[in-house]
Design a protein around this motif. Structure first.
Motif, short mmCIF file in Angstrom:
data_model
loop_
_atom_site.label_atom_id
_atom_site.label_comp_id
_atom_site.label_asym_id
_atom_site.label_seq_id
_atom_site.Cartn_x
_atom_site.Cartn_y
_atom_site.Cartn_z
N PHE A 121 -9.56 6.07 49.48
CA PHE A 121 -8.89 4.77 49.42
C PHE A 121 -8.88 4.24 47.99
O PHE A 121 -7.85 3.79 47.48
N VAL A 122 -10.05 4.26 47.35
CA VAL A 122 -10.14 3.78 45.97
C VAL A 122 -9.31 4.65 45.03
O VAL A 122 -8.66 4.16 44.11
N ALA A 123 -9.32 5.96 45.29
CA ALA A 123 -8.52 6.87 44.47
C ALA A 123 -7.03 6.55 44.58
O ALA A 123 -6.29 6.61 43.59
N THR A 124 -6.58 6.19 45.79
CA THR A 124 -5.18 5.83 45.98
C THR A 124 -4.82 4.59 45.17
O THR A 124 -3.75 4.51 44.56
N THR A 125 -5.72 3.62 45.16
CA THR A 125 -5.48 2.41 44.37
C THR A 125 -5.44 2.73 42.89
O THR A 125 -4.58 2.25 42.14
N GLY A 126 -6.39 3.54 42.43
CA GLY A 126 -6.39 3.93 41.02
C GLY A 126 -5.12 4.65 40.63
O GLY A 126 -4.54 4.39 39.57
N ASP A 127 -4.66 5.53 41.49
CA ASP A 127 -3.44 6.28 41.25
C ASP A 127 -2.23 5.35 41.17
O ASP A 127 -1.46 5.37 40.19
N SER A 128 -2.05 4.49 42.18
CA SER A 128 -0.87 3.64 42.24
C SER A 128 -0.85 2.60 41.12
O SER A 128 0.20 2.30 40.55
N MET A 129 -2.02 2.05 40.78
CA MET A 129 -2.06 1.05 39.72
C MET A 129 -1.87 1.68 38.34
O MET A 129 -1.28 1.09 37.45
N ALA A 130 -2.38 2.89 38.16
CA ALA A 130 -2.12 3.61 36.91
C ALA A 130 -0.62 3.86 36.76
O ALA A 130 -0.05 3.73 35.67
N TYR A 131 0.02 4.19 37.88
CA TYR A 131 1.48 4.40 37.87
C TYR A 131 2.20 3.10 37.49
O TYR A 131 3.12 3.10 36.67
N SER A 132 1.80 1.99 38.13
CA SER A 132 2.46 0.70 37.86
C SER A 132 2.27 0.27 36.40
O SER A 132 3.21 -0.23 35.77
N ILE A 133 1.07 0.45 35.87
CA ILE A 133 0.83 0.10 34.47
C ILE A 133 1.68 0.96 33.55
O ILE A 133 2.25 0.48 32.56
N ALA A 134 1.80 2.25 33.89
CA ALA A 134 2.63 3.15 33.08
C ALA A 134 4.09 2.74 33.12
O ALA A 134 4.81 2.85 32.13
N VAL A 135 4.55 2.25 34.29
CA VAL A 135 5.93 1.78 34.41
C VAL A 135 6.18 0.62 33.46
O VAL A 135 7.21 0.55 32.77
N VAL A 136 5.23 -0.30 33.40
CA VAL A 136 5.40 -1.50 32.57
C VAL A 136 5.33 -1.17 31.08
O VAL A 136 6.08 -1.71 30.27
N THR A 137 4.44 -0.26 30.70
CA THR A 137 4.23 0.03 29.28
C THR A 137 5.15 1.13 28.76
O THR A 137 5.18 1.38 27.55
N SER A 138 5.88 1.78 29.64
CA SER A 138 6.78 2.84 29.22
C SER A 138 8.15 2.29 28.84
O SER A 138 8.58 1.27 29.36
N GLN A 139 8.81 2.97 27.96
CA GLN A 139 10.16 2.57 27.59
C GLN A 139 11.19 3.09 28.58
O GLN A 139 12.35 2.70 28.55
N ASN A 140 10.73 3.96 29.49
CA ASN A 140 11.61 4.51 30.52
C ASN A 140 11.24 3.93 31.88
O ASN A 140 10.09 3.57 32.13
N THR A 141 12.22 3.87 32.77
CA THR A 141 11.97 3.36 34.12
C THR A 141 10.96 4.22 34.85
O THR A 141 10.10 3.73 35.57
N THR A 142 11.07 5.55 34.67
CA THR A 142 10.12 6.48 35.27
C THR A 142 9.23 7.02 34.16
O THR A 142 9.68 7.79 33.31
N PRO A 143 7.95 6.62 34.13
CA PRO A 143 7.06 7.05 33.04
C PRO A 143 6.76 8.53 33.12
O PRO A 143 6.76 9.13 34.21
N SER A 144 6.48 9.13 31.99
CA SER A 144 6.15 10.55 31.95
C SER A 144 4.79 10.79 32.60
O SER A 144 3.96 9.89 32.73
N LYS A 145 4.55 12.05 32.98
CA LYS A 145 3.27 12.37 33.63
C LYS A 145 2.09 12.17 32.69
O LYS A 145 0.99 11.83 33.13
N TYR A 146 2.31 12.37 31.40
CA TYR A 146 1.23 12.17 30.43
C TYR A 146 0.92 10.69 30.25
O TYR A 146 -0.23 10.31 30.01
N HIS A 147 1.94 9.86 30.34
CA HIS A 147 1.74 8.42 30.26
C HIS A 147 0.95 7.94 31.47
O HIS A 147 0.02 7.12 31.34
N ARG A 148 1.28 8.44 32.65
CA ARG A 148 0.54 8.08 33.86
C ARG A 148 -0.91 8.56 33.75
O ARG A 148 -1.84 7.85 34.13
N LEU A 149 -1.09 9.76 33.24
CA LEU A 149 -2.43 10.32 33.10
C LEU A 149 -3.28 9.49 32.14
O LEU A 149 -4.48 9.26 32.38
#
Length: 518
Positions: free
Chosen positions: A418-446
């Motif tokens: 459960f906690v891992a799912t939250t970490g995953d989804s929030m890392a994705y959301s943060i990457a979306v906001v900080t990325s210049q692209n709508t879909t952030p790269s896998k390295y940005h998410r990582l």
């Protein structure tokens, strides 16, 4: 040379966010005692100042969301697709697992038992640790994890973001919540970067906390079950495993790792729920769920807007409201990414009605079982609670059930995923906001997945005061975020009105004969 020409708004968000957490970690590791004192002082001041405001904000958000969903506007579709791309089961799984997080296992067992032993202010007439306190304990837990909490995380804000993104072409980020008032003026403005940064800090604090506390809780569980000392080394090993799991998931992408984790969580939660219902006090659970839910509905106004003891409210309701509000903008981004093609009514009822009721029953199963054992054998749950605190409740409850050698590791694994799912989804959301692209790269998410884990690890090494300071800091960050969420009460009606006007224009155009169209 203007500031805008020196640094872009997108890069400014990343610089401000990374810079803030670097300063936070530096201060925490230099003198954790003094730092914790400052944070706790600010925590109390913010809670007392904003707590009553948050109570009204949560109620207003929920009521307005229901009005919109029940109105003709509720039939309108969000996004650009006419039908959803993600199946309903996967959609609900991703929402439930991300929003519920580790609280779905940890708090569902611990909070009802705590309120059972120490009755909340709304139910002061009930006798603590007696049968009269059962409904009071569960009702208060239902309230904290019920309609208001879920509604603020993904209803009005999601509607605004999806319209701004899909129909107006704005990037999916918190500043888009202000589009109905400011248009596109904040898209490349420093103030927009500040709005995004504050929202990222709020959700990062709310995510890092559960990740770090999970390591502490699992460390306690390993010690109590296997006799291995709950040392810093053990906690860091556990943390590394959790961070590795959700980082791999974030790297693989939303359509692979996150959907797989969410589906696994829901299936696991259902199986473990059935196990508790079969092996535990089945009749007691169902009976108390009905009684408590009735008490919850009847006492909803008093719990929502009542003026209770400020100290109690700070430790419970105001803390939870700050935690959930801090999550709201980034959580709305995540829901917006997976809700293309859903209707407004579908979104609101799934997030603000159905999910809370399912959560409440889950709390009845785990928390109600713990209360049952305490009623039938005084001290079986309360003694571990007094000795080791809230993390001990889940283990103590599970050890009273048959097949504990299966149930205990299974529940600990579920808490982790459960906690891992939250970490995953929030890392994705943060990457979306900080990325210049709508879909952030896998390295940005990582990068952001690892960043959340690194901060949690450093705070663990700083001692209990580090994570404690972060927990208090969650409420502090919620103060500016709550102002942004409050604006959605104005922006949502404006967005809905524009959506209805556009729909009416499209429908009227469809009525014109083809021969008369230009």
């Amino acid at each position: 040379m203007t500031f805008k020409s020196i640094i872009s708004s997108d890069k400014l968000v990343s610089i401000l966010t990374v810079g803030f957490f670097s300063a936070f970690l530096f201060a925490a590791t230099m003198d954790i005692s003094h730092f914790s004192t400052i944070i706790n002082t600010l925590f109390g001041q913010v809670a007392h100042l904003f707590g009553p405001f948050w109570q009204w904000l949560m109620v207003g958000n929920f009521i307005l969301a229901l009005i919109v969903a029940l109105s003709p506007a509720g039939r309108m579709t969000l996004g650009k697709r006419s039908k959803p791309e993600i199946s309903t089961f996967r959609w609900l799984s991703m929402i439930m697992c991300t929003l519920l997080a580790g609280g779905g296992v940890f708090w569902s067992a611990a909070e009802p038992v705590y309120h059972f032993m120490s009755v909340p202010p709304t139910f002061s007439d009930a006798q603590p640790a007696s049968s009269s306190a059962v409904s009071a304990a569960l009702s208060q837990s239902f309230f904290h994890w019920g309609f208001l909490a879920w509604a603020v995380l993904g209803t009005l804000s999601t509607i605004i973001l999806m319209h701004a993104h899909h129909q107006k072409g704005l990037k999916l980020r918190p500043r888009a919540l202000l589009y109905p008032l400011f248009g596109k003026r904040l898209e490349n403005h420093w103030f927009g970067a500040v709005v995004d940064t504050v929202s990222i800090i709020g959700v990062a604090a709310g995510t890092i906390g559960p990740i770090g506390f999970l390591a502490s809780q699992l460390g306690y569980s390993v010690e109590s079950l296997f006799g291995v000392e709950n040392s810093l080394t053990l906690q860091l090993c556990i943390l590394s495993a959790v961070v590795a799991a959700y980082s791999i998931s974030a790297f693989s992408g939303m359509d692979k790792g996150l959907q797989w984790l969410s589906k696994l969580n829901v299936i696991g939660a259902v199986l473990l729920l059935l196990a508790v219902l079969i092996l535990g006090p089945t009749a007691f659970i169902f009976e108390q769920f009905g009684n408590a839910f009735g008490h919850y509905v009847v006492n909803f106004p008093a719990m929502s807007l009542g003026e209770h003891d400020a100290g109690w409210m700070t430790g419970w309701t105001w803390f939870f409201w700050g935690w959930f509000i801090g999550f709201a903008p980034m959580m709305a981004i995540f829901i917006a990414k997976i809700s293309d093609g859903r209707s407004i009514r579908n979104l609101v009822f799934a997030v603000a009605v159905c999910a809370p009721i399912a959560t409440n029953f889950w709390f009845s199963a785990l928390g109600g079982t713990g209360i049952f054992f305490e009623l039938t054998q005084a001290g079986s749950i309360s003694a571990p609670l007094a000795d080791a605190g809230l993390p001990a409740v889940l283990i103590a409850m599970l050890q009273q059930l048959p097949l504990q050698f299966i149930l205990v590791p299974a529940f600990l694994l579920l808490t982790t995923t459960f906690v891992a799912t939250t970490g995953d989804s929030m890392a994705y959301s943060i990457a979306v906001v900080t990325s210049q692209n709508t879909t952030p790269s896998k390295y940005h998410r990582l990068f952001w997945a690892l960043m959340l884990g690194i901060v949690a690890g450093v705070l663990l090494m700083a001692g209990e005061g580090g994570l404690g300071a972060l927990q208090s800091f969650i409420v502090i960050t919620a103060a500016p975020v709550s102002l942004l969420v409050a604006v959605t009460l104005i922006c949502a009606p404006i967005t809905i009105r524009e959506m209805m006007r556009q729909n009416a224009h499209v429908n009227s155009a469809d009525l014109v004969p083809v021969s008369q169209r230009v």
